[in-house]
Design a protein around this motif. Structure first.
Motif, PDB file in Angstrom:
ATOM      1  N   ASP A  87       0.863  -1.202  -0.238  1.00 37.45           N
ATOM      2  CA  ASP A  87       0.028   0.017   0.007  1.00 37.45           C
ATOM      3  C   ASP A  87       0.889   1.275  -0.133  1.00 37.45           C
ATOM      4  OD1 ASP A  87       0.920  -0.389   2.575  1.00 37.45           O
ATOM      5  OD2 ASP A  87      -0.862  -0.227   3.476  1.00 37.45           O
ATOM      6  N   VAL A  88       1.989   1.212  -0.732  1.00 36.15           N
ATOM      7  CA  VAL A  88       2.970   2.539  -0.549  1.00 36.15           C
ATOM      8  C   VAL A  88       2.243   3.757  -1.447  1.00 36.15           C
ATOM      9  CG1 VAL A  88       5.022   3.297  -1.397  1.00 36.15           C
ATOM     10  CG2 VAL A  88       4.986   1.059  -0.478  1.00 36.15           C
ATOM     11  N   LYS A  89       1.487   3.279  -2.461  1.00 39.01           N
ATOM     12  CA  LYS A  89       0.706   4.311  -3.177  1.00 39.01           C
ATOM     13  C   LYS A  89      -0.117   4.997  -2.207  1.00 39.01           C
ATOM     14  CE  LYS A  89       1.416   4.218  -7.969  1.00 39.01           C
ATOM     15  NZ  LYS A  89       1.856   3.112  -8.340  1.00 39.01           N
ATOM     16  N   GLU A  90      -1.028   4.300  -1.412  1.00 38.66           N
ATOM     17  CA  GLU A  90      -1.915   4.791  -0.606  1.00 38.66           C
ATOM     18  C   GLU A  90      -1.299   5.782   0.691  1.00 38.66           C
ATOM     19  OE1 GLU A  90      -6.009   3.450   1.808  1.00 38.66           O
ATOM     20  OE2 GLU A  90      -4.706   1.937   0.693  1.00 38.66           O
ATOM     21  N   PHE A  91      -0.195   4.894   1.093  1.00 40.42           N
ATOM     22  CA  PHE A  91       0.467   5.443   2.422  1.00 40.42           C
ATOM     23  C   PHE A  91       1.948   5.576   1.787  1.00 40.42           C
ATOM     24  CE2 PHE A  91      -3.131   3.165   4.256  1.00 40.42           C
ATOM     25  CZ  PHE A  91      -3.713   4.075   4.817  1.00 40.42           C
ATOM     26  N   PRO A  92       2.423   6.614   1.364  1.00 37.40           N
ATOM     27  CA  PRO A  92       3.907   6.820   1.065  1.00 37.40           C
ATOM     28  C   PRO A  92       4.634   6.837   2.314  1.00 37.40           C
ATOM     29  CG  PRO A  92       2.620   8.868   0.160  1.00 37.40           C
ATOM     30  CD  PRO A  92       1.475   7.786   0.526  1.00 37.40           C
ATOM     31  N   ILE A  93       4.116   7.594   3.355  1.00 36.53           N
ATOM     32  CA  ILE A  93       4.374   7.662   4.847  1.00 36.53           C
ATOM     33  C   ILE A  93       3.744   6.835   5.672  1.00 36.53           C
ATOM     34  CG2 ILE A  93       4.780   9.430   6.651  1.00 36.53           C
ATOM     35  CD1 ILE A  93       6.537   9.849   4.298  1.00 36.53           C
ATOM     36  N   ILE A  94       4.467   6.079   6.402  1.00 38.49           N
ATOM     37  CA  ILE A  94       3.918   4.968   7.307  1.00 38.49           C
ATOM     38  C   ILE A  94       3.633   5.377   8.805  1.00 38.49           C
ATOM     39  CG2 ILE A  94       6.044   3.445   7.873  1.00 38.49           C
ATOM     40  CD1 ILE A  94       2.735   1.885   6.608  1.00 38.49           C
ATOM     41  N   GLY A  95       4.678   6.256   9.080  1.00 35.19           N
ATOM     42  CA  GLY A  95       4.797   6.591  10.607  1.00 35.19           C
ATOM     43  C   GLY A  95       5.638   7.981  10.884  1.00 35.19           C
ATOM     44  N   ILE A  96       5.009   8.304  11.894  1.00 38.60           N
ATOM     45  CA  ILE A  96       5.742   9.781  12.350  1.00 38.60           C
ATOM     46  C   ILE A  96       6.026   9.504  13.833  1.00 38.60           C
ATOM     47  CG2 ILE A  96       5.518  12.152  12.726  1.00 38.60           C
ATOM     48  CD1 ILE A  96       3.329  12.064  10.894  1.00 38.60           C
ATOM     49  N   SER A  97       7.627   9.894  14.327  1.00 42.22           N
ATOM     50  CA  SER A  97       7.789   9.715  15.649  1.00 42.22           C
ATOM     51  C   SER A  97       8.682  10.768  15.937  1.00 42.22           C
ATOM     52  CB  SER A  97       8.364   8.149  15.775  1.00 42.22           C
ATOM     53  OG  SER A  97       8.984   8.056  17.060  1.00 42.22           O
ATOM     54  N   SER A  98       9.107  10.729  17.246  1.00 38.94           N
ATOM     55  CA  SER A  98       9.990  11.754  17.702  1.00 38.94           C
ATOM     56  C   SER A  98      10.735  11.349  18.857  1.00 38.94           C
ATOM     57  CB  SER A  98       9.360  13.085  17.959  1.00 38.94           C
ATOM     58  OG  SER A  98       8.601  13.004  19.058  1.00 38.94           O
ATOM     59  N   ASP A  99      11.883  11.806  19.271  1.00 42.75           N
ATOM     60  CA  ASP A  99      12.787  11.548  20.197  1.00 42.75           C
ATOM     61  C   ASP A  99      13.599  12.722  20.814  1.00 42.75           C
ATOM     62  OD1 ASP A  99      13.613   9.760  22.117  1.00 42.75           O
ATOM     63  OD2 ASP A  99      15.145   8.559  20.878  1.00 42.75           O
ATOM     64  N   GLU A 100      13.713  12.942  22.056  1.00 43.31           N
ATOM     65  CA  GLU A 100      14.331  14.001  22.491  1.00 43.31           C
ATOM     66  C   GLU A 100      15.675  13.773  23.150  1.00 43.31           C
ATOM     67  OE1 GLU A 100      10.768  14.933  24.927  1.00 43.31           O
ATOM     68  OE2 GLU A 100      12.083  14.803  26.559  1.00 43.31           O
ATOM     69  N   LEU A 122      12.498  14.989  14.938  1.00 40.27           N
ATOM     70  CA  LEU A 122      11.171  14.453  14.556  1.00 40.27           C
ATOM     71  C   LEU A 122      11.693  13.494  13.254  1.00 40.27           C
ATOM     72  CD1 LEU A 122       9.348  17.665  13.867  1.00 40.27           C
ATOM     73  CD2 LEU A 122       8.948  15.944  15.867  1.00 40.27           C
ATOM     74  N   VAL A 123      10.812  12.369  13.173  1.00 41.95           N
ATOM     75  CA  VAL A 123      11.402  11.342  12.149  1.00 41.95           C
ATOM     76  C   VAL A 123      10.076  11.003  11.491  1.00 41.95           C
ATOM     77  CG1 VAL A 123      12.677   9.086  11.895  1.00 41.95           C
ATOM     78  CG2 VAL A 123      13.007  10.418  13.882  1.00 41.95           C
ATOM     79  N   VAL A 124      10.206  11.094  10.264  1.00 44.12           N
ATOM     80  CA  VAL A 124       8.951  10.711   9.099  1.00 44.12           C
ATOM     81  C   VAL A 124       9.626   9.610   8.513  1.00 44.12           C
ATOM     82  CG1 VAL A 124       7.747  11.757   7.382  1.00 44.12           C
ATOM     83  CG2 VAL A 124       8.411  13.340   9.276  1.00 44.12           C
TER      84      VAL A 124
END
Ligand code: ASP
Length: 454
Positions: free
Chosen positions: A293-306, A389-391
């Motif tokens: 489903d890469v076309k539908e969801f080019p991005i799979i997750g967003i995260s962050s760390d400090e 932030l990590v995309v």
């Protein structure tokens, strides 16, 4: 044929073990069960592994260890009582605990590893008895018998490759095999644990060794979500995620599956299912080599760390100076600071590292002095309250406008970007911002990437 691994929260009480028993009875494809130590039963409870660490520390400091032993054994005793299992087992477990304390009394790292292994080892023995009581023909298999051979560095076991052949011998065993996670044996005969959370690693090793078709990893979450549910309300549940995406997200806090557990499976292309012990009927998230489903969801997750620090330096014509970067990085190597990112410009270069590695504020001053002295930058700047932030998404490689969405989200929230770096893998984008902006930034980015699919 499947390997199923159950995490600490799935095995924290008799009530949870009943759910696990049900899963096993209803799925005859599960031929191997890897278990964690009992986890927390409620927010303010303790994990058995943490209590075992307390025990080692208390013994080292010559404090009273009896209350801790009774806490630990009490956890197993109450499960045995509720499940109506034979108490002889509990006595044997207590003897083992005391025997380890005697044997390794003067060798703290070995004592710590031996005690830490008890959490999973005792649980595997108890669960085997429970399965047999249910009428499932199960056998406890210690990591030594299974063939999990590891390096000899305490608390940091690395698998020796020859293990896979040894484990392969258990491939057609006709009993259900129950194996404790989290540790192996070195050739010298020592118990050596994997890093914390390492039962996932054992599960992956067994899966590869017996060449199972699927590795089911049971936790208390039905899915891996596109953003942390604490930061984003009702985040999108992920149905498929690639190994590479999972690795990049694990870097920034997606800890549901241990990143060291990905490697053995990735190489042989065996999928992992993230499943929920409380809702086994839910399909869950599948970790695969390629997702559909890469076309539908080019991005799979967003995260962050400090907890990052960045040092940026500028020097005119830096790009023409041979060896400048190398000298800079050597300073960090000498100071034993491992580096996370090194974004560069024409005349500037930034080094980003995890702040917790610094032994104190004086070490930062030392690093800065050495940079001044050896590299003579014209200007230098330190940011010590950085969040990253990590995309992540496989669609980033060929997609257009992916970074645009991230920068728009940050602009909408009035967040200043301090660093931006597209990972060499071309499936991740790293953005450094001030920690205080982290939550607003994640929410706004989530809206940009997933808002319309909610
Ligand atoms: N019991 C170990 C820990 O708490 C390993 C695991 O649960 O995966 O780290």
């Amino acid at each position: 044929m499947k390997v199923a691994k159950f995490g600490g929260s799935s095995l924290s009480s008799a009530q949870q073990l009943v759910k696990v028993g049900n899963i096993i009875q209803h799925d005859p494809k599960i031929r191997y069960v890897v278990v964690s130590a009992p986890g927390k039963r409620s927010e303010d409870d303790y994990k058995v592994t943490d209590r075992l660490i307390d025990l080692a520390i208390a013994h080292k400091n010559q404090m009273d260890i009896e209350p801790i032993i009774s806490d630990i054994i009490g956890r197993y005793r109450s499960m045995a009582q509720e499940l109506k299992l034979d108490f002889g087992l509990i006595e044997r477990l207590e003897q083992t605990l005391r025997q380890y304390i005697d044997t390794f009394s003067n060798n703290y790292p070995r004592l710590l590893d031996a005690l830490k292994s008890c959490g999973e080892d005792f649980n595997a023995q108890l669960i085997t008895e429970y399965f047999n009581q249910l009428g499932v023909d199960a056998r406890y298999l210690s990591p030594l018998e299974a063939g999990i051979l590891v390096t000899d560095e305490a608390a940091n076991a690395q698998l020796l490759d020859e293990s896979y052949d040894l484990i392969g011998k258990w491939r057609n065993h006709d009993q259900l095999l129950v194996i404790p996670g989290f540790f192996g044996y070195s050739k010298a005969g020592n118990i050596v644990t994997f890093p914390r959370g390492g039962s996932d690693i054992t599960g992956a090793i067994i899966t590869r060794g017996v060449a199972a078709d699927i590795y089911e990893n049971f936790t208390d979450l039905s899915y891996i979500y596109s953003a942390h549910p604490k930061m984003v309300e009702n985040p999108h549940p992920i149905s498929e995620i690639t190994y590479r995406e999972m690795r990049e997200l694990a870097y920034a806090g997606f800890t549901i599956f241990h990143d060291e557990a990905l490697e053995p499976l990735y190489q042989v292309n065996i999928p992992v299912m993230i499943k929920d012990t409380n809702h086994p009927e839910i399909e869950g998230t599948k970790i695969v080599v390629q997702r559909s489903d890469v076309k539908e969801f080019p991005i799979i997750g967003i995260s962050s760390d400090e907890g990052f620090t960045s040092i940026t330096l500028r020097k005119y014509l830096l790009n023409r100076q041979l060896g400048y970067t190398s000298r800079l990085l050597q300073i960090f190597e000498r100071q034993r600071i491992s580096i996370e990112h090194v974004p560069t410009g024409i005349d500037n270069i930034t080094v980003v590292f995890r702040t917790r590695q610094l032994t104190g504020p004086s070490q930062l001053a030392e690093i800065l002095n050495e940079i001044e002295e050896k590299l003579q930058p014209e200007w230098m700047n330190v940011e010590d309250d950085l969040a990253i932030l990590v995309v992540v998404g496989e669609g980033m490689r060929d997609g257009i406008g992916i970074a645009h969405k991230a920068t728009t989200a940050l602009m909408n929230e009035n967040v200043n970007i301090l660093m931006i770096n597209q990972g060499g893998s071309q499936i991740s984008l790293f953005i450094g911002i001030k920690i205080k902006n982290q939550e607003a930034a994640i929410r706004s980015m989530y809206e940009q990437y997933f808002g319309e699919t909610k």
